[in-house]
Design a protein around this motif. Structure first.
Motif, PDB file in Angstrom:
ATOM      1  N   VAL A   1       0.837  -1.198   0.000  1.00  0.00           N
ATOM      2  CA  VAL A   1       0.000   0.000   0.000  1.00  0.00           C
ATOM      3  C   VAL A   1       0.875   1.252   0.000  1.00  0.00           C
ATOM      4  O   VAL A   1       0.588   2.227  -0.710  1.00  0.00           O
ATOM      5  CB  VAL A   1      -0.948   0.005   1.220  1.00  0.00           C
ATOM      6  CG1 VAL A   1      -1.716   1.313   1.310  1.00  0.00           C
ATOM      7  CG2 VAL A   1      -1.911  -1.169   1.147  1.00  0.00           C
ATOM      8  N   ALA A   2       1.944   1.244   0.776  1.00  0.00           N
ATOM      9  CA  ALA A   2       2.810   2.417   0.871  1.00  0.00           C
ATOM     10  C   ALA A   2       3.435   2.757  -0.486  1.00  0.00           C
ATOM     11  O   ALA A   2       3.461   3.929  -0.900  1.00  0.00           O
ATOM     12  CB  ALA A   2       3.896   2.169   1.908  1.00  0.00           C
ATOM     13  N   LYS A   3       3.923   1.742  -1.220  1.00  0.00           N
ATOM     14  CA  LYS A   3       4.547   2.001  -2.524  1.00  0.00           C
ATOM     15  C   LYS A   3       3.515   2.457  -3.552  1.00  0.00           C
ATOM     16  O   LYS A   3       3.775   3.363  -4.347  1.00  0.00           O
ATOM     17  CB  LYS A   3       5.248   0.738  -3.006  1.00  0.00           C
ATOM     18  CG  LYS A   3       6.454   0.340  -2.163  1.00  0.00           C
ATOM     19  CD  LYS A   3       7.085  -0.939  -2.667  1.00  0.00           C
ATOM     20  CE  LYS A   3       8.287  -1.327  -1.809  1.00  0.00           C
ATOM     21  NZ  LYS A   3       8.904  -2.610  -2.277  1.00  0.00           N
ATOM     22  N   TRP A   4       2.350   1.823  -3.528  1.00  0.00           N
ATOM     23  CA  TRP A   4       1.299   2.185  -4.483  1.00  0.00           C
ATOM     24  C   TRP A   4       0.789   3.608  -4.220  1.00  0.00           C
ATOM     25  O   TRP A   4       0.633   4.406  -5.143  1.00  0.00           O
ATOM     26  CB  TRP A   4       0.164   1.163  -4.391  1.00  0.00           C
ATOM     27  CG  TRP A   4      -1.128   1.630  -4.938  1.00  0.00           C
ATOM     28  CD1 TRP A   4      -1.471   1.751  -6.253  1.00  0.00           C
ATOM     29  CD2 TRP A   4      -2.267   2.050  -4.189  1.00  0.00           C
ATOM     30  NE1 TRP A   4      -2.750   2.220  -6.372  1.00  0.00           N
ATOM     31  CE2 TRP A   4      -3.268   2.404  -5.124  1.00  0.00           C
ATOM     32  CE3 TRP A   4      -2.554   2.155  -2.833  1.00  0.00           C
ATOM     33  CZ2 TRP A   4      -4.521   2.871  -4.729  1.00  0.00           C
ATOM     34  CZ3 TRP A   4      -3.790   2.599  -2.440  1.00  0.00           C
ATOM     35  CH2 TRP A   4      -4.757   2.957  -3.374  1.00  0.00           C
TER      36      TRP A   4
ATOM     37  N   GLU B   1      -2.643  -1.797 -13.343  1.00  0.00           N
ATOM     38  CA  GLU B   1      -2.764  -2.468 -12.047  1.00  0.00           C
ATOM     39  C   GLU B   1      -2.910  -1.445 -10.920  1.00  0.00           C
ATOM     40  O   GLU B   1      -3.692  -1.640  -9.976  1.00  0.00           O
ATOM     41  CB  GLU B   1      -1.523  -3.327 -11.808  1.00  0.00           C
ATOM     42  CG  GLU B   1      -1.502  -4.059 -10.461  1.00  0.00           C
ATOM     43  CD  GLU B   1      -2.556  -5.153 -10.362  1.00  0.00           C
ATOM     44  OE1 GLU B   1      -2.801  -5.627  -9.240  1.00  0.00           O
ATOM     45  OE2 GLU B   1      -3.137  -5.511 -11.403  1.00  0.00           O
ATOM     46  N   ASP B   2      -2.207  -0.313 -11.027  1.00  0.00           N
ATOM     47  CA  ASP B   2      -2.329   0.742 -10.013  1.00  0.00           C
ATOM     48  C   ASP B   2      -3.733   1.341 -10.016  1.00  0.00           C
ATOM     49  O   ASP B   2      -4.300   1.614  -8.950  1.00  0.00           O
ATOM     50  CB  ASP B   2      -1.297   1.835 -10.278  1.00  0.00           C
ATOM     51  CG  ASP B   2       0.130   1.349 -10.065  1.00  0.00           C
ATOM     52  OD1 ASP B   2       0.319   0.499  -9.174  1.00  0.00           O
ATOM     53  OD2 ASP B   2       1.029   1.809 -10.790  1.00  0.00           O
ATOM     54  N   TYR B   3      -4.282   1.538 -11.210  1.00  0.00           N
ATOM     55  CA  TYR B   3      -5.643   2.082 -11.294  1.00  0.00           C
ATOM     56  C   TYR B   3      -6.672   1.074 -10.772  1.00  0.00           C
ATOM     57  O   TYR B   3      -7.653   1.453 -10.133  1.00  0.00           O
ATOM     58  CB  TYR B   3      -5.960   2.483 -12.734  1.00  0.00           C
ATOM     59  CG  TYR B   3      -5.187   3.682 -13.214  1.00  0.00           C
ATOM     60  CD1 TYR B   3      -5.332   4.918 -12.597  1.00  0.00           C
ATOM     61  CD2 TYR B   3      -4.287   3.592 -14.281  1.00  0.00           C
ATOM     62  CE1 TYR B   3      -4.615   6.025 -13.024  1.00  0.00           C
ATOM     63  CE2 TYR B   3      -3.571   4.693 -14.708  1.00  0.00           C
ATOM     64  CZ  TYR B   3      -3.726   5.903 -14.074  1.00  0.00           C
ATOM     65  OH  TYR B   3      -3.024   7.003 -14.489  1.00  0.00           O
TER      66      TYR B   3
ATOM     67  N   ALA C   1      -6.615   1.269  -7.109  1.00  0.00           N
ATOM     68  CA  ALA C   1      -7.291   2.476  -6.636  1.00  0.00           C
ATOM     69  C   ALA C   1      -8.801   2.268  -6.599  1.00  0.00           C
ATOM     70  O   ALA C   1      -9.482   2.669  -5.630  1.00  0.00           O
ATOM     71  CB  ALA C   1      -6.940   3.658  -7.530  1.00  0.00           C
ATOM     72  N   GLU C   2      -9.344   1.648  -7.619  1.00  0.00           N
ATOM     73  CA  GLU C   2     -10.793   1.389  -7.654  1.00  0.00           C
ATOM     74  C   GLU C   2     -11.195   0.419  -6.553  1.00  0.00           C
ATOM     75  O   GLU C   2     -12.227   0.607  -5.891  1.00  0.00           O
ATOM     76  CB  GLU C   2     -11.180   0.854  -9.025  1.00  0.00           C
ATOM     77  CG  GLU C   2     -11.039   1.888 -10.148  1.00  0.00           C
ATOM     78  CD  GLU C   2     -11.261   1.291 -11.511  1.00  0.00           C
ATOM     79  OE1 GLU C   2     -11.354   0.036 -11.599  1.00  0.00           O
ATOM     80  OE2 GLU C   2     -11.341   2.054 -12.488  1.00  0.00           O
ATOM     81  N   GLU C   3     -10.403  -0.636  -6.358  1.00  0.00           N
ATOM     82  CA  GLU C   3     -10.703  -1.599  -5.289  1.00  0.00           C
ATOM     83  C   GLU C   3     -10.583  -0.940  -3.922  1.00  0.00           C
ATOM     84  O   GLU C   3     -11.374  -1.225  -3.010  1.00  0.00           O
ATOM     85  CB  GLU C   3      -9.748  -2.790  -5.387  1.00  0.00           C
ATOM     86  CG  GLU C   3      -9.988  -3.690  -6.577  1.00  0.00           C
ATOM     87  CD  GLU C   3      -8.995  -4.843  -6.635  1.00  0.00           C
ATOM     88  OE1 GLU C   3      -9.277  -5.828  -7.334  1.00  0.00           O
ATOM     89  OE2 GLU C   3      -7.935  -4.747  -5.975  1.00  0.00           O
TER      90      GLU C   3
ATOM     91  N   ASP D   1     -11.590 -12.408  -3.745  1.00  0.00           N
ATOM     92  CA  ASP D   1     -10.876 -11.184  -3.387  1.00  0.00           C
ATOM     93  C   ASP D   1      -9.442 -11.246  -3.904  1.00  0.00           C
ATOM     94  O   ASP D   1      -8.782 -12.291  -3.813  1.00  0.00           O
ATOM     95  CB  ASP D   1     -10.858 -10.986  -1.875  1.00  0.00           C
ATOM     96  CG  ASP D   1     -12.216 -10.584  -1.318  1.00  0.00           C
ATOM     97  OD1 ASP D   1     -13.042 -10.105  -2.109  1.00  0.00           O
ATOM     98  OD2 ASP D   1     -12.436 -10.744  -0.110  1.00  0.00           O
ATOM     99  N   SER D   2      -8.977 -10.141  -4.422  1.00  0.00           N
ATOM    100  CA  SER D   2      -7.588 -10.079  -4.871  1.00  0.00           C
ATOM    101  C   SER D   2      -6.657 -10.090  -3.661  1.00  0.00           C
ATOM    102  O   SER D   2      -7.084  -9.872  -2.520  1.00  0.00           O
ATOM    103  CB  SER D   2      -7.358  -8.820  -5.701  1.00  0.00           C
ATOM    104  OG  SER D   2      -7.523  -7.659  -4.901  1.00  0.00           O
TER     105      SER D   2
END
Length: 515
Positions: free
Chosen positions: A150-153, A237-239, A242-244, A287-288
Motif C-alpha cells: 500500500v505504501a509504494k502504491w 494495475e495501479d488504477y 485504486a478502484e478496489e 478477493d484479490s
C-alpha cells in the motif's frame, strides 16, 4: 454616526466590555446551564485536551442530556491547565468540573479518545469509559500505512498530486481541462497520516479527476516533462488497486461520518456499525491479494476494540434501547441478546422498586406514625379499619386549615382508596416484563428516526423503559463535540489574539457554544 444619532450616548470601552459585561453575561449563562443540568436525570460527558498557539494546554468538558425528547449539549469548561496531564491529574480536573455543576452522580458514561492518561483518569472517576469510535476507526484505517504494498502504491499517486499542487500554472491548466471535460472543479487532495480518512479522500479525488489530469499533463504550458511522466508510470494495475481501495474503504469513511455526526451520534450505533464492518471486511473467495491483505489488516485492529465486559455490556444495552438497532443483537448472537434484555430488566427493577415502595407508604398515614406496631396477625378488615381510625386521630392532632378540618374524614377515605388502587396495580416486575415484550415485538424504527424523540412519543406506553433509555441515548459515540470546541478555541486564540488571557478565552468559548 453615534454622535449624530444620540450625542449623549457613550459606547462601552474595551475595558468595560472585557472586565464587566462579558463576565456578567458569562455568570448568567453559567447559572442557566447549571439549572438545566439540575433538571436532567442522566448526563453523559466528553473530554479532550488541546494546545493553543501560545503553547497553553487546555482541557474541555462537554455535557449531553435529553430534555423532552431532544438532545441537548453544553460546553462546561475549556480551561488552561498547567500541570503534567497524568491520569490522576486529569481525573482531579474533570472531577472538579463535575462537582462544580453538581452532576457527578448523574453521569452515565464519558466518551474520550484512546490516550493512556484518559484510561487512568476514567478509572479514578469510576465512570464507564466509551472510547471515541471515530478515533478507533481512524486508528484502524492508519494500519494500512504499515503495508509495503500500500505504501509504494500510494506513493506513486501522492507524487502526482504533489507535482500538480506545487505548480500555479498546473492549477490553471487543470481548471481549463475540467471545464472542457465537464468535470467537477475540485482541487486535488493530499493525504496526511494523522487526518481521518485522508488517504481515502486523496485516492477518491484522484480517480475523479483522472481524465482531467491526463489532459493537463499533455499541455505544453507545463514544464518539467520528467516530473509529469510520473503520471504515465502509473500502470493499469495501479488504477485497478485504486478502484478496489475506494470500494473497500468507503464504508469506513461513511462510518466515521456517522460517528462524528453532531446531532445523532449515540453509542447505540457502535455495535451495529461494527457488525456491518465485520461483514464487509471478511475475506471472501474472489478477493484479490491486495483487497484480502487490506481486509485482514483493518479487521485485526478493529476486532480488538470494545472487548472489556463492562463496555461491551453497556454498548449492548445501548443498542437494545435504540429503537433503530434493537434487532441487531438477536441477528448476531441470540444468547447475548437474551442476556442483554435480562440486564435491562434488572436495571428497571433496581431503579423503580425503591421508588414505588416509598410512594405507597404515606408518611404519617401508613407508616410508623399512622400504624401501631404489633406482632399479632390481623385480618384485612381490622387492618383497614385500624388504619382509618389511627389516621383520622393523627390528622385531628395535626394543625389543619379550616377546610381540611371540615373534610378530614373525606380525606381519609381518599387516602385509603389510593392505597387500595396502588395495591391492586400490577407489580413492577410484571409491568417491566410486559413493556419489554411489547417493545421487542415492535418493528425497528427507520435509521432516519431520532431515538430520543421516539422514546418521548412513547413515554406513556413504555414509562419504565423510556426512563431507562435516557441513560444510554445521551452517551456520545465519539468525542468530536470536544474536538469542535477546540475548533472554536483556535478561532478565539488566534495569532492576532494570542495575548488573550486563558480565563477570558474560557468565557468567550463558553458563551459562543452555549448561547
Amino acid at each position: 454616526m453615534i454622535n449624530a444619532l444620540n450625542p449623549l450616548y457613550k459606547p462601552p470601552t474595551r475595558h468595560m466590555l472585557s472586565n464587566h459585561f462579558v463576565p456578567a453575561w458569562y455568570n448568567v449563562e453559567k447559572q442557566n446551564v447549571k439549572s438545566a443540568l439540575e433538571k436532567a436525570s442522566k448526563v453523559a460527558i466528553t473530554s479532550d485536551g488541546w494546545t493553543s498557539i501560545c503553547q497553553d494546554h487546555y482541557l474541555t468538558v462537554t455535557a449531553h442530556y435529553i430534555t423532552e425528547g431532544r438532545m441537548q449539549q453544553n460546553v462546561l469548561v475549556t480551561k488552561a491547565v498547567y500541570r503534567a496531564q497524568t491520569g490522576d491529574v486529569v481525573a482531579e480536573e474533570i472531577g472538579d468540573v463535575l462537582d462544580e455543576y453538581g452532576i457527578r452522580e448523574k453521569v452515565s458514561a464519558i466518551t474520550v479518545d484512546n490516550a493512556a492518561n484518559m484510561d487512568v483518569a476514567v478509572k479514578k472517576l469510576h465512570i464507564i469509559k466509551i472510547g471515541c469510535f471515530a478515533h478507533t476507526l481512524n486508528l484502524a484505517a492508519q494500519t494500512i500505512y504499515t503495508l509495503n504494498s500500500v505504501a509504494k502504491w500510494a506513493a506513486k499517486i501522492r507524487e502526482v498530486v504533489v507535482w500538480m499542487k506545487r505548480s500555479s500554472m498546473a492549477k490553471v491548466v487543470l481548471r481549463e481541462k475540467q471545464d472542457l471535460l465537464k468535470i467537477d472543479k475540485n482541487s486535488l487532495l493530499l493525504d496526511v497520516k494523522t487526518r481521518w480518512n485522508s488517504l481515502f479522500l486523496m485516492i477518491e479525488r484522484f480517480l475523479q479527476q483522472h481524465s482531467a489530469l491526463q489532459a493537463a499533463s499533455l499541455d505544453p504550458r507545463l514544464r518539467k516533462p520528467m516530473e509529469r511522466d510520473r503520471l504515465s508510470k502509473l500502470t493499469n494495475e495501479d488504477y485497478r488497486k485504486a478502484e478496489e481501495f475506494i470500494e473497500l474503504m468507503e464504508i469506513l469513511y461513511t462510518s466515521t461520518l456517522c460517528a462524528s455526526n453532531e446531532k445523532s451520534s449515540t453509542c447505540g450505533q457502535v455495535l451495529p456499525i461494527l457488525q456491518k464492518l465485520k461483514n464487509h471486511f471478511t475475506v471472501r473467495d474472489g478477493d484479490s491479494l491486495f483487497v484480502s491483505c487490506l481486509k485482514k489488516t483493518i479487521w485485526t485492529d478493529l476486532s480488538k476494540r470494545y472487548q472489556t465486559d463492562q463496555v461491551r455490556n453497556f454498548l449492548g444495552e445501548a443498542t437494545a434501547m435504540d429503537p433503530r438497532f434493537k434487532h441487531t443483537l438477536e441477528e448476531e448472537d441470540a444468547e447475548e441478546d437474551k442476556t442483554v434484555w435480562s440486564r435491562i430488566k434488572e436495571k428497571i427493577l433496581a431503579a423503580h422498586d425503591p421508588a414505588e415502595t416509598e410512594q405507597l407508604t404515606e408518611p404519617g398515614v401508613f407508616g410508623k406514625e399512622g400504624r401501631k406496631q404489633t406482632d399479632e396477625p390481623r385480618g384485612e378488615e381490622s387492618e383497614e379499619s385500624e388504619d382509618e381510625t389511627v389516621s383520622l386521630q393523627t390528622r385531628k392532632k395535626m394543625k389543619l386549615t379550616p377546610l381540611e378540618k371540615l373534610f378530614a374524614e373525606d380525606d381519609i377515605l381518599k387516602l385509603n382508596t389510593i392505597k387500595r388502587v396502588a395495591a391492586a396495580a400490577p407489580a413492577i416486575k410484571i409491568r417491566a416484563e410486559k413493556e419489554l415484550e411489547m417493545y421487542k415485538a415492535l418493528p425497528p424504527a427507520l435509521t432516519s428516526e431520532d431515538p430520543s424523540a421516539w422514546w418521548w412519543r412513547k413515554r406513556d406506553v413504555y414509562p419504565l423503559l423510556s426512563d431507562l433509555a435516557l441513560s444510554y441515548l445521551c452517551v456520545q459515540a465519539s468525542s468530536t463535540p470536544s474536538e469542535r470546541v477546540f475548533s472554536t478555541a483556535g478561532d478565539t486564540i488566534s495569532t492576532e489574539r494570542s495575548r488573550i488571557l486563558p480565563e477570558k478565552a474560557d468565557m468567550l468559548i463558553f458563551l459562543f457554544k452555549n448561547c
